[in-house]
Write an enzyme that holds these catalytic residues in place. Structure first.
Site, PDB file in Angstrom:
ATOM      1  N   GLY A  98     -14.775  -3.597   0.633  1.00 47.26           N
ATOM      2  CA  GLY A  98     -15.546  -2.702   0.757  1.00 47.26           C
ATOM      3  C   GLY A  98     -15.414  -1.485  -0.183  1.00 47.26           C
TER       4      GLY A  98
ATOM      5  N   ARG B 176       0.763  -1.610   0.236  1.00 47.36           N
ATOM      6  CA  ARG B 176       0.116   0.475  -0.144  1.00 47.36           C
ATOM      7  C   ARG B 176       0.977   1.286  -0.366  1.00 47.36           C
ATOM      8  NH1 ARG B 176      -5.088  -2.167   3.668  1.00 47.36           N
ATOM      9  NH2 ARG B 176      -6.169  -2.542   1.929  1.00 47.36           N
TER      10      ARG B 176
ATOM     11  N   GLY C  57     -11.040  -8.654  -1.308  1.00 47.38           N
ATOM     12  CA  GLY C  57     -10.073  -9.080  -0.932  1.00 47.38           C
ATOM     13  C   GLY C  57      -8.824  -9.976  -0.967  1.00 47.38           C
TER      14      GLY C  57
HETATM   15  P1  ADP Z   1     -13.741 -11.075  -1.746  1.00 44.35           P
HETATM   16  O1  ADP Z   1     -13.697 -11.015  -0.595  1.00 44.35           O
HETATM   17  O2  ADP Z   1     -12.743 -11.490  -2.925  1.00 44.35           O
HETATM   18  O3  ADP Z   1     -15.067 -10.639  -1.456  1.00 44.35           O
HETATM   19  P2  ADP Z   1     -14.998 -13.316  -0.156  1.00 44.35           P
HETATM   20  O4  ADP Z   1     -14.614 -12.694   0.770  1.00 44.35           O
HETATM   21  O5  ADP Z   1     -17.000 -12.884  -0.096  1.00 44.35           O
HETATM   22  O6  ADP Z   1     -14.292 -13.093  -0.882  1.00 44.35           O
HETATM   23  O7  ADP Z   1     -14.689 -14.970   0.046  1.00 44.35           O
HETATM   24  C1  ADP Z   1     -13.793 -15.190   0.161  1.00 44.35           C
HETATM   25  C2  ADP Z   1     -14.505 -17.132   1.373  1.00 44.35           C
HETATM   26  O8  ADP Z   1     -14.966 -17.394   0.671  1.00 44.35           O
HETATM   27  C3  ADP Z   1     -12.489 -17.335   0.957  1.00 44.35           C
HETATM   28  O9  ADP Z   1     -12.395 -17.778   2.425  1.00 44.35           O
HETATM   29  C4  ADP Z   1     -13.078 -18.937   0.250  1.00 44.35           C
HETATM   30  O10 ADP Z   1     -12.946 -19.770   1.856  1.00 44.35           O
HETATM   31  C5  ADP Z   1     -14.443 -18.933   0.566  1.00 44.35           C
HETATM   32  N1  ADP Z   1     -15.238 -19.789   0.248  1.00 44.35           N
HETATM   33  C6  ADP Z   1     -15.696 -20.130  -1.217  1.00 44.35           C
HETATM   34  N2  ADP Z   1     -15.873 -21.213  -1.620  1.00 44.35           N
HETATM   35  C7  ADP Z   1     -16.871 -21.859  -0.486  1.00 44.35           C
HETATM   36  C8  ADP Z   1     -17.684 -22.924  -0.459  1.00 44.35           C
HETATM   37  N3  ADP Z   1     -18.203 -23.337  -1.617  1.00 44.35           N
HETATM   38  N4  ADP Z   1     -17.412 -23.435   0.921  1.00 44.35           N
HETATM   39  C9  ADP Z   1     -17.823 -22.559   2.034  1.00 44.35           C
HETATM   40  N5  ADP Z   1     -16.746 -20.934   1.672  1.00 44.35           N
HETATM   41  C10 ADP Z   1     -15.768 -21.022   0.319  1.00 44.35           C
HETATM   42 MG    MG Z   2     -13.099 -11.224   1.977  1.00 42.49          MG
END
Ligand code: ADP
Ligand code: MG
Length: 396
Positions: free
Chosen positions: A376, A40, A353
């Site tokens: 966010g 960052r 993230g």
């Molecule tokens: P981002 O930070 O990219 O927005 P999220 O925080 O919404 O993504 O989601 C990320 C999490 O989702 C990861 O920790 C991943 O392990 C979890 N995840 C993805 N697929 C599954 C699944 N089928 N079952 C449980 N957790 C999942």
């Molecule tokens: Mg996340």
């Protein structure tokens, strides 16, 4: 929302005092407080360097962690000042307070071509509460406000929005890029526009799906959130993630996609596991998932369908991994998706993230058009919400 905002090159900053809001919220070692990743700080260098080259006097500020309006010595920005100084190869003056006497004296004495870093903004309750007195005290030190902390533009804080009431406000290069690329994708996408959504929770992404249904040609849903949609379609999902209270919403979204002629792709096969563990043996299941198994990743057929849709796209926005990519046995769906984005000729944008981390870990980061720096903030951007830290900047 208008994303066409004035940027640091649209104002004459020569010899001026510039208040620069950065995102120096870096991860630190829990015991030694050493900075464990300076990405960052590096990301802020182009705007800082430009301002210094223009002979501006730069008053940089940032938050670090969550001190909640209290002075927490372990959350001082002093280590950031030191690292910034190493990266710039010049002195970075550090103020021991944010708007207090030390900051005031050092800001007043700051000369063109010098840089000062103020102490953690969130040591003062006025920052997060957006108190006008705090915003005005920050503004009074400078003549121009440049905002380059995209990670906080969804917050109406004193340093991200409040100060703009007192100073001409423009974006730095980081925010400019976010606005150009993400704003471009939302307002005038190169088509077909494909949105890929995944991750754990439907509830996190409701607003995003809803907004993108108005704009995208294809919506792809993977990850844990896909199973609530599969359940809504009447499939058995075993012990997969389910948000029972979002089934109605999922049905609505599927109906809305149909009505708007938006392609809505869900997994047709899945890699499942008996329990949520990295040592679980992957079991490939097509269609209904039997009791005692949970969906952990999209299966090979689904990978192929999803990647085909991405390959033909003009613009792809991706937010949320396709599976539990932290466990190697269930990382293939996410890896394949990252590769498909990297190899497509489309404008590719990754927000979120975990998705950004996955793309970087898997080594595809340099083949993606844009990886958003705000988790966010990029979600709220994709939701089409008004971002206070963007709205407050001068229109072009
Ligand atoms: P981002 O930070 O990219 O927005 P999220 O925080 O919404 O993504 O989601 C990320 C999490 O989702 C990861 O920790 C991943 O392990 C979890 N995840 C993805 N697929 C599954 C699944 N089928 N079952 C449980 N957790 C999942
Ligand atoms: Mg996340």
């Amino acid at each position: 929302m208008n994303y066409n905002k004035k940027t640091v090159t649209d104002l004459d900053v020569k010899g001026k005092k510039v208040l620069l809001r950065c995102d120096f919220n870096v991860p630190q070692d829990k015991t030694t407080h050493a900075i464990t990743d300076d990405k960052r700080i590096r990301a802020a260098l182009p705007t800082i360097q430009y301002l210094l080259d223009q002979n501006a006097a730069v008053i940089a500020c940032s938050h670090l962690g969550k001190p909640k309006g209290q002075v927490k010595p372990e959350l001082t920005l002093a280590p950031v000042a030191q690292r910034l100084s190493e990266l710039l190869g010049r002195e970075v003056i550090f103020a021991a307070d944010t708007i207090g006497p030390d900051a005031q004296v050092k800001a007043a004495a700051l000369k063109p071509g010098q840089i000062l870093l103020l102490e953690n903004l969130r040591f003062d309750i006025g920052e997060e509460k957006n108190h006008p007195e705090f915003a005005k005290a920050l503004a009074d030190m400078a003549e121009i406000y440049v905002s380059d902390a995209f990670g906080t533009v969804h917050r109406a804080h004193a340093s991200t929005a409040g100060v703009a009431a007192y100073l001409p406000a423009v974006s730095g290069f980081l925010i400019q890029k976010e606005l150009e690329i993400m704003g471009g994708a939302l307002n005038d996408p190169k088509r077909p526009f494909v949105a890929v959504l995944g991750g754990a929770k439907v509830s996190d992404k409701i607003g995003v799906i809803n907004n993108l249904l108005e704009k995208a040609d294809t919506i792809i849903i993977g990850g844990g959130m896909a199973y609530t949609f599969k359940k809504a379609q009447g499939y058995a999902i075993g012990t997969s993630l389910l948000e029972e209270d979002k089934i109605g919403y999922a049905k609505e979204m599927i109906a809305k996609a149909e009505a708007k002629d938006v392609k809505f792709l869900l997994p047709t096969d899945n890699l499942c596991a008996k329990e949520f563990s990295k040592d679980s043996e992957p079991v490939l299941v097509e269609g209904d998932i039997p009791e005692g198994l949970m969906g952990m990743d999209i299966g090979p057929k689904t990978v192929e369908d999803f990647c085909t849709a991405v390959k033909g796209a003009g613009t792809v926005v991706w937010n949320g991994p396709m599976g539990v990519f932290e466990f190697p046995a269930f990382a293939e769906g996410t890896r394949a998706m990252a590769k498909a984005l990297a190899e497509s000729g489309a404008i590719t944008i990754v927000g979120g993230g975990d998705s950004a981390a996955a793309v970087e870990q898997l080594g595809f980061a340099d083949k993606i058009t844009h990886i958003s720096t705000g988790g966010g903030a990029s979600l709220e951007f994709l939701e089409g919400l008004e971002l206070p830290g963007v709205a407050c900047l001068l229109d072009k």
